[in-house]
Design a protein around this motif. Structure first.
Motif, PDB file in Angstrom:
ATOM      1  N   GLU A 194       0.801  -1.230   0.000  1.00 48.01           N
ATOM      2  CA  GLU A 194       0.000   0.000   0.000  1.00 48.01           C
ATOM      3  C   GLU A 194       0.835   1.283   0.000  1.00 48.01           C
ATOM      4  O   GLU A 194       0.284   2.363  -0.156  1.00 48.01           O
ATOM      5  N   GLY A 195       2.122   1.146   0.236  1.00 49.04           N
ATOM      6  CA  GLY A 195       2.952   2.345   0.286  1.00 49.04           C
ATOM      7  C   GLY A 195       4.224   2.055   1.054  1.00 49.04           C
ATOM      8  O   GLY A 195       4.654   0.897   1.140  1.00 49.04           O
ATOM      9  N   VAL A 196       4.815   3.098   1.618  1.00 43.64           N
ATOM     10  CA  VAL A 196       6.036   2.940   2.397  1.00 43.64           C
ATOM     11  C   VAL A 196       5.634   2.914   3.872  1.00 43.64           C
ATOM     12  O   VAL A 196       4.885   3.768   4.320  1.00 43.64           O
ATOM     13  N   TYR A 197       6.142   1.956   4.592  1.00 50.60           N
ATOM     14  CA  TYR A 197       5.768   1.783   5.996  1.00 50.60           C
ATOM     15  C   TYR A 197       6.848   2.305   6.937  1.00 50.60           C
ATOM     16  O   TYR A 197       8.013   2.437   6.550  1.00 50.60           O
ATOM     17  N   THR A 198       6.430   2.583   8.171  1.00 50.01           N
ATOM     18  CA  THR A 198       7.378   3.087   9.168  1.00 50.01           C
ATOM     19  C   THR A 198       8.442   2.044   9.508  1.00 50.01           C
ATOM     20  O   THR A 198       9.511   2.382   9.999  1.00 50.01           O
ATOM     21  N   THR A 199       8.123   0.788   9.283  1.00 54.28           N
ATOM     22  CA  THR A 199       9.123  -0.285   9.348  1.00 54.28           C
ATOM     23  C   THR A 199       8.532  -1.500   8.647  1.00 54.28           C
ATOM     24  O   THR A 199       7.429  -1.418   8.083  1.00 54.28           O
ATOM     25  N   ASP A 200       9.222  -2.615   8.670  1.00 51.54           N
ATOM     26  CA  ASP A 200       8.740  -3.800   7.974  1.00 51.54           C
ATOM     27  C   ASP A 200       7.513  -4.388   8.695  1.00 51.54           C
ATOM     28  O   ASP A 200       7.641  -4.895   9.818  1.00 51.54           O
ATOM     29  N   PRO A 201       6.332  -4.352   8.073  1.00 48.00           N
ATOM     30  CA  PRO A 201       5.119  -4.855   8.728  1.00 48.00           C
ATOM     31  C   PRO A 201       5.201  -6.354   9.025  1.00 48.00           C
ATOM     32  O   PRO A 201       4.465  -6.854   9.876  1.00 48.00           O
ATOM     33  N   ASN A 202       6.103  -7.065   8.343  1.00 48.85           N
ATOM     34  CA  ASN A 202       6.235  -8.502   8.600  1.00 48.85           C
ATOM     35  C   ASN A 202       6.831  -8.798   9.962  1.00 48.85           C
ATOM     36  O   ASN A 202       6.627  -9.878  10.514  1.00 48.85           O
ATOM     37  N   ILE A 203       7.594  -7.859  10.497  1.00 54.45           N
ATOM     38  CA  ILE A 203       8.163  -8.135  11.820  1.00 54.45           C
ATOM     39  C   ILE A 203       7.577  -7.217  12.883  1.00 54.45           C
ATOM     40  O   ILE A 203       7.786  -7.430  14.062  1.00 54.45           O
ATOM     41  N   CYS A 204       6.846  -6.209  12.480  1.00 55.84           N
ATOM     42  CA  CYS A 204       6.287  -5.293  13.467  1.00 55.84           C
ATOM     43  C   CYS A 204       4.835  -5.016  13.080  1.00 55.84           C
ATOM     44  O   CYS A 204       4.566  -4.276  12.128  1.00 55.84           O
ATOM     45  N   SER A 205       3.917  -5.630  13.814  1.00 54.99           N
ATOM     46  CA  SER A 205       2.505  -5.558  13.419  1.00 54.99           C
ATOM     47  C   SER A 205       1.926  -4.160  13.584  1.00 54.99           C
ATOM     48  O   SER A 205       0.867  -3.847  13.067  1.00 54.99           O
ATOM     49  N   THR A 206       2.649  -3.306  14.315  1.00 53.11           N
ATOM     50  CA  THR A 206       2.135  -1.951  14.512  1.00 53.11           C
ATOM     51  C   THR A 206       2.699  -0.962  13.490  1.00 53.11           C
ATOM     52  O   THR A 206       2.500   0.242  13.615  1.00 53.11           O
ATOM     53  N   ALA A 207       3.396  -1.479  12.479  1.00 53.97           N
ATOM     54  CA  ALA A 207       3.950  -0.586  11.443  1.00 53.97           C
ATOM     55  C   ALA A 207       2.805   0.160  10.747  1.00 53.97           C
ATOM     56  O   ALA A 207       1.734  -0.393  10.529  1.00 53.97           O
ATOM     57  N   ARG A 208       3.062   1.393  10.423  1.00 53.51           N
ATOM     58  CA  ARG A 208       2.039   2.244   9.810  1.00 53.51           C
ATOM     59  C   ARG A 208       2.471   2.657   8.419  1.00 53.51           C
ATOM     60  O   ARG A 208       3.644   2.898   8.169  1.00 53.51           O
ATOM     61  N   LYS A 209       1.515   2.817   7.547  1.00 56.78           N
ATOM     62  CA  LYS A 209       1.836   3.356   6.222  1.00 56.78           C
ATOM     63  C   LYS A 209       2.035   4.860   6.370  1.00 56.78           C
ATOM     64  O   LYS A 209       1.243   5.519   7.039  1.00 56.78           O
ATOM     65  N   MET A 210       3.092   5.381   5.781  1.00 54.38           N
ATOM     66  CA  MET A 210       3.329   6.830   5.889  1.00 54.38           C
ATOM     67  C   MET A 210       2.573   7.557   4.787  1.00 54.38           C
ATOM     68  O   MET A 210       2.475   7.051   3.668  1.00 54.38           O
ATOM     69  N   GLU A 211       2.070   8.738   5.094  1.00 51.13           N
ATOM     70  CA  GLU A 211       1.406   9.522   4.052  1.00 51.13           C
ATOM     71  C   GLU A 211       2.438  10.185   3.150  1.00 51.13           C
ATOM     72  O   GLU A 211       2.280  10.265   1.946  1.00 51.13           O
ATOM     73  N   ARG A 212       3.488  10.700   3.797  1.00 53.14           N
ATOM     74  CA  ARG A 212       4.552  11.372   3.057  1.00 53.14           C
ATOM     75  C   ARG A 212       5.902  10.982   3.639  1.00 53.14           C
ATOM     76  O   ARG A 212       6.014  10.720   4.823  1.00 53.14           O
ATOM     77  N   VAL A 213       6.883  10.978   2.813  1.00 56.22           N
ATOM     78  CA  VAL A 213       8.244  10.714   3.292  1.00 56.22           C
ATOM     79  C   VAL A 213       9.195  11.551   2.432  1.00 56.22           C
ATOM     80  O   VAL A 213       8.942  11.758   1.237  1.00 56.22           O
ATOM     81  N   ALA A 214      10.249  12.083   3.067  1.00 59.09           N
ATOM     82  CA  ALA A 214      11.192  12.929   2.328  1.00 59.09           C
ATOM     83  C   ALA A 214      12.117  12.059   1.471  1.00 59.09           C
ATOM     84  O   ALA A 214      12.423  10.925   1.848  1.00 59.09           O
ATOM     85  N   TYR A 215      12.567  12.598   0.339  1.00 58.41           N
ATOM     86  CA  TYR A 215      13.475  11.848  -0.535  1.00 58.41           C
ATOM     87  C   TYR A 215      14.643  11.280   0.264  1.00 58.41           C
ATOM     88  O   TYR A 215      15.011  10.120   0.124  1.00 58.41           O
ATOM     89  N   GLU A 216      15.229  12.127   1.088  1.00 54.83           N
ATOM     90  CA  GLU A 216      16.426  11.693   1.820  1.00 54.83           C
ATOM     91  C   GLU A 216      16.141  10.542   2.778  1.00 54.83           C
ATOM     92  O   GLU A 216      16.951   9.638   2.933  1.00 54.83           O
ATOM     93  N   GLU A 217      14.975  10.617   3.419  1.00 52.97           N
ATOM     94  CA  GLU A 217      14.595   9.517   4.319  1.00 52.97           C
ATOM     95  C   GLU A 217      14.422   8.241   3.507  1.00 52.97           C
ATOM     96  O   GLU A 217      14.851   7.155   3.900  1.00 52.97           O
TER      97      GLU A 217
END
Ligand code: ASP
Ligand code: MG
Length: 426
Positions: A194-217
Motif C-alpha cells: 500500500e505504500g512505504v511503511y514506518t518499518t517492515d510490517p512482517n516483523i512489526c505488526s504496529t507498522a504504519r503506512k506513511m502519508e509522506r516521506v522525504a526523498y532523503e529519508e
C-alpha cells in the motif's frame, strides 16, 4: 537499428505545452497475468480521468526476468554482458505488448514502445546502465496520436544502438526519468504493497503506512533494505524534484508520497526504523597506529569495489589499535583474503570476523533539529538487554549494530520508543 525512424513529427510545442501527462509504473506482480493486467488497465483508465495522457511503464511479468537470467547462465558459463541485456530486456517486451492489446480491446488509443524506439539513451555499462537522455519530443509527438503509451521499463540503448538494462528493479528508475523528461506533475509507482511503511510490517505488526516521506529519508530506508523503490529512482526523483507516489495495484489507497522535505516532516523526530541483516563484521587486531594505516586497510577494499559501511577504530595502546568495520556478507570471503594480506604487510596480529550481526537504524529529517535521539535509542535497547556492538550516526540517521538474533526485537522497541506504533484507538 533505425533509431531515426521515430523522428518527431506533428508535435506543436505551443499547442501541447499544457498537456497533463501522468506517469504510472506497474511492477512485475501487478502485470503477472491477464487478471492482474485487467486490474492495471482499470488503473490506467482512472489515470486518464485525472490527466490528458498516460504513460504506463511496465516491468516484466513476475518471474520472467529471473527465468531469462537463468537461461543465460544455462547457455554460457560467462554470458556476454551485452547479449545478456538483449535477452533479459525481452521480458518487458512481452508485458508491454500483451498489455497494449488489452488496452486496445477496450477501445483505448494505445501503443507500446521499447527503450530504443524512443530512444532512452544510456551509458555503456551493460547490466547496470545509467540513463543519459530521453527523446521526449518523440513521446510528445506520439501523444498527439495516442492516449496511452506503454513503455518498457528497465531498458535503454547506447548511443550506437545496443540494448542496455538498468539493473534489477530498474523500471522504477525508467518511470521517474520519464516523469522528469516530460515534466510530469507526479509519478505513480504501483506495486503490491500500500505504500512505504514506518518499518517492515512482517516483523512489526504496529507498522504504519506513511502519508509522506522525504526523498532523503527514503534513500536511507531503501539502502537499509526497505525494498519498495529502486534506490536510483529515488536519487533521480530527488535531483529532478519529481514527486513519486507509491501505491498498490490491488487497492484504492492513496499510498505514500515521496517528496521534498518540509516543515511538517521536520516536526517528526523519527520517521522510520530500517534494518539490514546482510552484515558481516571484520576486525583487524593490533594494527600499528601510524599515519596512513586506514588508507592501507581500506584502499585495497575499495579497489575491489567492496563497500565498507560502519568503521570503528579503538583507542591506541602501546602504539597499536584494533580496527573494526562492516561489509555485506557476500563480500566476506574476498574481504578476508584482502585483510590477511594487509595483516601480513602491516604486522597486525589477527583478523577476526562475525556474520551473526545485523544493523538497525532510526531515520528522520527531524533529527537535524533535535538532540537526544541517539541517547533515547540506546536507553531503550539497554533496557531490553540488547548489547550494542557498533554505532554510527549521520544528520538524519542513527545506526546500531547488534547480534542478528535481536533484530526483530530491536526494531519493535525502537518503533515503539519513537512513537511510530499504530494508534489502535484511532
Ligand atoms: N524486470 C526487471 C527486474 O525484475 C526490472 C524491474 O522489475 O523493475 O529486475
Ligand atoms: Mg520493483
Amino acid at each position: 537499428m533505425a533509431l531515426r525512424a521515430l523522428k518527431p513529427q506533428g508535435w506543436n510545442r505551443e499547442r501541447d505545452k499544457g498537456m497533463k501527462i501522468l506517469i504510472q509504473k506497474f511492477g512485475g506482480t501487478s502485470v503477472a497475468d491477464r487478471d492482474c493486467m485487467t486490474r492495471v488497465r482499470a488503473k490506467v483508465e482512472d489515470g486518464l480521468k485525472r490527466a490528458d495522457k498516460v504513460i504506463a511503464v511496465l516491468s516484466a511479468r513476475a518471474g520472467d526476468t529471473n527465468r531469462l537470467l537463468a537461461l543465460a547462465d544455462e547457455w554460457s558459463a560467462t554470458p556476454d554482458m551485452a547479449e545478456c541485456d538483449s535477452l533479459v530486456s525481452t521480458g518487458e517486451q512481452v508485458s508491454i505488448s500483451l498489455f497494449t492489446m488489452l488496452l486496445k480491446d477496450a477501445g483505448i488509443r494505445a501503443r507500446s514502445l521499447l527503450g530504443w524506439q524512443i530512444p532512452i539513451t544510456t551509458d555503456e555499462h551493460f547490466g547496470r546502465a545509467r540513463i543519459r537522455a530521453i527523446k521526449s519530443d518523440v513521446l510528445r509527438t506520439l501523444l498527439t496520436e495516442y492516449d496511452v503509451l506503454v513503455i518498457a521499463g528497465f531498458q535503454g540503448c547506447t548511443e550506437d544502438g545496443r540494448i542496455t538494462t538498468l539493473g534489477r528493479g530498474g523500471s522504477d528508475t525508467s518511470a521517474v526519468a520519464l516523469a522528469a523528461a516530460l515534466d510530469s506533475a507526479e509519478c505513480e509507482i504501483y506495486t503490491d504493497v500500500e505504500g512505504v511503511y514506518t518499518t517492515d510490517p512482517n516483523i512489526c505488526s504496529t507498522a504504519r503506512k506513511m502519508e509522506r516521506v522525504a526523498y532523503e529519508e527514503m534513500l536511507e530506508m531503501a539502502s537499509m533494505g526497505a525494498k519498495v523503490l529502486h534506490i536510483r529512482s529515488v536519487e533521480f526523483a530527488k535531483k529532478y524534484k519529481v514527486p513519486v507516489r507509491v501505491r498498490s495495484t490491488f487497492s484504492d489507497d492513496p499510498g505514500t508520497l515521496v517528496t521534498q522535505e518540509d516543515s511538517s516532516m521536520e516536526a517528526v523526530l523519527v520517521s522510520g526504523i530500517a534494518y539490514d541483516k546482510d552484515q558481516a563484521r571484520v576486525t583487524l587486531r593490533d594494527v600499528p597506529d601510524v599515519p596512513g594505516m586506514a588508507a592501507a586497510l581500506f584502499g585495497p577494499l575499495s579497489e575491489k569495489g567492496i563497500l565498507v559501511d560502519m568503521i570503528v577504530q579503538n583507542t591506541s595502546q602501546d602504539g597499536h589499535t584494533d580496527m573494526t568495520f562492516t561489509i555485506s556478507r557476500k563480500d566476506l570471503k574476498q574481504t578476508l583474503e584482502i585483510m590477511d594480506e594487509v595483516a601480513r604487510k602491516t604486522g597486525a596480529s589477527e583478523v577476526l570476523h562475525d556474520v551473526s550481526v545485523a544493523k538497525v537504524s532510526a531515520i528522520g529529517v527531524g533529527m537535524r533539529n533535535h538532540s537526544g535521539v541517539a541517547a533515547r535509542a540506546f536507553a531503550a535497547l539497554t533496557q531490553e538487554g540488547i548489547n550494542i556492538l557498533m554505532i554510527s550516526t549521520s544528520e538524519i540517521k542513527i545506526t546500531i549494530l547488534i547480534q542478528e538474533k535481536y533484530v526483530e526485537l530491536a526494531v519493535r522497541i525502537l518503533h515503539d520508543t519513537f512513537g511510530l506504533d499504530w494508534d489502535i484507538g484511532c
